[in-house]
Design a protein around this motif. Structure first.
Motif, short mmCIF file in Angstrom:
data_model
loop_
_atom_site.label_atom_id
_atom_site.label_comp_id
_atom_site.label_asym_id
_atom_site.label_seq_id
_atom_site.Cartn_x
_atom_site.Cartn_y
_atom_site.Cartn_z
N GLU A 155 0.83 -1.21 0.00
CA GLU A 155 0.00 0.00 0.00
C GLU A 155 0.87 1.26 0.00
O GLU A 155 0.84 2.08 0.91
CB GLU A 155 -0.96 -0.01 1.18
CG GLU A 155 -1.95 -1.16 1.13
CD GLU A 155 -2.99 -1.09 2.24
OE1 GLU A 155 -4.18 -1.00 1.91
OE2 GLU A 155 -2.58 -1.12 3.41
N TYR A 158 -0.01 5.20 0.82
CA TYR A 158 0.06 5.88 2.11
C TYR A 158 1.42 6.56 2.30
O TYR A 158 1.52 7.61 2.94
CB TYR A 158 -0.21 4.90 3.24
CG TYR A 158 -1.63 4.38 3.24
CD1 TYR A 158 -2.68 5.21 3.63
CD2 TYR A 158 -1.93 3.08 2.86
CE1 TYR A 158 -3.99 4.75 3.64
CE2 TYR A 158 -3.23 2.62 2.86
CZ TYR A 158 -4.26 3.45 3.24
OH TYR A 158 -5.55 3.00 3.24
N SER A 218 -8.66 7.10 3.91
CA SER A 218 -9.59 6.51 4.86
C SER A 218 -10.95 7.19 4.70
O SER A 218 -11.12 8.35 5.08
CB SER A 218 -9.08 6.69 6.30
OG SER A 218 -10.08 6.36 7.23
N GLY A 269 -5.59 11.73 2.40
CA GLY A 269 -5.39 10.28 2.46
C GLY A 269 -6.53 9.48 1.87
O GLY A 269 -7.28 9.97 1.02
N ARG A 281 -3.76 6.88 7.44
CA ARG A 281 -4.50 5.68 7.04
C ARG A 281 -5.53 5.26 8.09
O ARG A 281 -6.26 4.29 7.90
CB ARG A 281 -3.56 4.52 6.72
CG ARG A 281 -2.84 3.91 7.89
CD ARG A 281 -2.20 2.58 7.49
NE ARG A 281 -1.07 2.75 6.60
CZ ARG A 281 -0.62 1.77 5.79
NH1 ARG A 281 -1.24 0.60 5.79
NH2 ARG A 281 0.41 1.97 5.02
N GLU A 324 0.83 9.21 7.65
CA GLU A 324 0.24 8.52 6.51
C GLU A 324 -1.25 8.77 6.37
O GLU A 324 -1.81 8.66 5.29
CB GLU A 324 0.48 7.01 6.63
CG GLU A 324 1.93 6.60 6.51
CD GLU A 324 2.10 5.09 6.61
OE1 GLU A 324 1.09 4.38 6.80
OE2 GLU A 324 3.25 4.61 6.49
N ASN A 345 1.30 9.73 0.36
CA ASN A 345 0.46 10.71 1.05
C ASN A 345 1.21 11.35 2.21
O ASN A 345 1.12 12.56 2.44
CB ASN A 345 -0.82 10.05 1.56
CG ASN A 345 -1.80 11.05 2.14
OD1 ASN A 345 -2.42 11.82 1.42
ND2 ASN A 345 -1.92 11.07 3.46
N GLU A 346 1.99 10.54 2.95
CA GLU A 346 2.78 11.10 4.04
C GLU A 346 3.84 12.06 3.51
O GLU A 346 4.07 13.13 4.10
CB GLU A 346 3.45 9.99 4.86
CG GLU A 346 4.31 10.55 5.98
CD GLU A 346 4.86 9.49 6.91
OE1 GLU A 346 5.22 9.85 8.04
OE2 GLU A 346 4.93 8.31 6.52
#
Length: 581
Positions: free
Chosen positions: A199, A202, A387, A385, A322, A320, A205-206
């Motif tokens: 994945e 993530y 989620s 992100g 997540r 991240e 994204n971080e």
């Protein structure tokens, strides 16, 4: 020895192995996966000797090589390494994920162990180049200034400290003496190389968050460098990770697990951490477009010494976004995550209930085509992100109105639990069934031995004023519900799962444990479905009169959420209490 084991992931089945020839070279991950104990150890006598479950709940600084399973695995790797010169059956292995692999198998004599070497290239296929990221993030406040883009070939591997973190030095960097004894030769400064193999979205994204945030003393600094690697297919270079500051004092969790925590950690130090983490939250949330932090727990706070005062500073890491563990997540997020899991392909069987839950999630997310199966694991630019439950709260903040503070109050819930950990000296909150469960050797024994409280929200060492603050921050937690108490889940005792309320000394069957887990999750899912009805009623999305009546007849979780204080009020209260303690 030819091999070294640096650690193991939370499942206890994925070990981080390093052969001698790989040390002080560019980091190449070699993960050793073992099957479940009941599959690869046929006899219970062999299980009793190797004790594979010990790897799950390793703790207190003990290396995995000190456990029986670690010593056994090293022997297997040593034997297997000595057999690599034998003829091996090599074939291309097409994995279910579409990744290619080269697989070789070696077996000898009457030994039962079989080792398969699989080289997977899916990680390289998913890497995104720097130029593409720059273009993708253009106009979103991402600043690349001062960040060096460096080649992976310059890194020198020291050791693997986490499933996504290696300690490395950089070839050509001769400053300092290293800062970590495990890095061979003491050459260069020890740095964290963060590289996510599963994945990867993530990780990107971080990186975007780190390049977007202004510096803050209690938030992990911008990357020292962005690392690129040349792929085996097509020869293009993609970002495989980034370099961050290394904190040799370790995490807050490690500090909380120390037996001398109370003796060595003053109230002034604890209040200092409480303020610093709150200030870190305030800073991150100032990034209006994507600023929030959904994964607070002691593992994600590292410590750094203030040379002027001798006190320790808290630094928030892992941006991240997540999402977090159920035991730490606010119920208004965890309940939606439960429903997502039920709507997934591996959740409920196809039928009316599954379709009903999908329909409710689509209405709540305001995405008519939402489906848990459609999410791609490849990176695509996103704000905040991936989620969905947290992004729904982010959208409400951006829209304004009555729900604009729900995202902040959800983070306040996690902060309240962290305050409890800091003040009570506990690394685990022990709320329900979660990842923590399999890393918690024996909660009752640990509590009796250390004199600490067993689980949230028990209090023993927290001043009264701070107890009131923690209760306010965690309003809506099932543990506060005395009318319909949360059912006990399961715990570990001696390497086996027992019902949490099972008498000590009395043997429980696997059926007893499964029944306790089933009762716990049945109650949790029912609460999740009730809360979804409340959510949709709050947003005017319920159409059925019966659903509206049922929602109106219950004391709402959302009403409790709205009573939680905001970060500014928490900071004011911590400042006031500091002057009184």
């Amino acid at each position: 020895p030819t091999w070294r084991l640096d650690g193991v992931d939370p499942t206890g089945r994925r070990f981080f192995a390093t052969p001698r020839f790989a040390r002080d070279k560019p980091p190449l991950r070699i993960d050793v996966y073992v099957p479940p104990a009941e599959e690869f150890l046929a006899s219970t006598s062999a299980q009793a000797v190797i004790r594979p479950w010990e790897a799950i709940y390793r703790r207190r600084g003990r290396g995995v090589e000190e456990f029986d399973v670690g010593r056994w695995l090293l022997r297997v790797l040593e034997r297997w390494g000595g057999e690599l010169d034998m003829d091996m059956d090599m074939d291309m292995d097409m994995e279910g994920s579409g990744e290619e692999g080269i697989q070789g198998r070696s077996r000898r004599g009457g030994r039962r162990e079989e080792v398969a070497l699989v080289a997977r290239y899916g990680v390289e296929k998913g890497m995104v180049g720097v130029e593409r990221l720059v273009k993708m993030w253009d106009g979103e406040g991402v600043c690349w200034k001062g960040v060096e883009v460096m080649e992976w070939e310059r890194l020198r591997f020291g050791r693997q400290v986490h499933e996504v973190i290696s300690l490395v030095t950089v070839d050509g960097d001769e400053e300092g003496g290293g800062g970590d004894e495990a890095l061979a030769g003491g050459r260069g400064v020890a740095m964290v190389f963060k590289s996510v193999l599963q994945e990867q979205r993530y990780m990107y994204n971080e990186l975007k968050m780190l390049l977007s945030l202004e510096p803050h003393p209690n938030v992990i600094s911008r990357p020292i460098g962005v690392v690129t690697k040349k792929g085996r297919f097509g020869g293009r270079r993609g970002v495989c990770g980034f370099l961050l500051e290394w904190f040799p004092l370790g995490s807050l969790r490690e500090r909380l697990l120390r037996d001398d925590y109370d003796a060595t950690t003053s109230m002034a130090q604890r209040l200092r951490w409480a303020r610093q983490v709150t200030e870190a939250f305030v800073h991150i949330n100032r990034h209006e477009q994507a600023g929030f932090y959904p994964d607070l727990k002691p593992d994600n706070i590292v410590l750094r010494e203030d040379r002027d005062t001798g006190l320790l500073d808290a630094v928030l890491i892992d941006l991240e976004q997540r999402g977090g563990w159920f035991a730490w997540s606010p119920p208004e997020v965890a309940y939606v995550e439960y429903l997502e899991m039920l709507a997934d392909g591996s959740g409920l069987p196809d039928g009316e209930l599954k379709e009903e839950i999908k329909g409710q999630l689509r209405a709540y997310y305001e995405e008519p085509d939402w489906s848990p199966e459609t999410g791609s694991q490849r990176y695509s630019n996103a704000t905040g992100g991936f989620s969905s439950p947290w992004l729904a709260l982010l959208r409400q903040r951006q829209a304004g109105g009555e729900g604009k503070d729900l995202l902040e109050r959800a983070q306040v819930f996690m902060l309240g639990k962290l305050l409890w950990c800091i003040l009570e000296g506990q690394a685990m909150v022990r709320c329900g069934i979660d990842h923590e469960t399999l890393q918690d050797v024996d909660p009752e024994y640990e509590s009796r031995r250390s004199g600490k409280v067993r689980a949230f929200p028990d209090f023993r060492r927290t001043p009264v004023e701070l107890r009131e603050l923690i209760r306010a921050c965690t309003a809506g937690a099932p543990e506060w519900n005395t009318q319909e108490p949360r059912l006990p889940g399961v715990i570990l005792r001696g390497g086996k799962l027992y019902p949490a309320d099972w008498p000590v000394g009395l043997v429980a069957t696997s059926g007893d444990t499964r029944a306790a887990a089933k009762r716990f999750w049945a109650q949790e899912v029912e609460r999740a479905r009730m809360f979804m009805g409340e959510l949709l009623a709050f947003r005017g999305m319920l159409q059925e009169p019966s659903q509206l009546a049922a929602s109106a007849s219950r004391p709402g979780l959302l009403k409790q959420v709205h009573t939680r204080p905001l970060f500014s009020a928490i900071l004011n209260e911590l400042t006031r209490i500091k002057g009184c303690v």
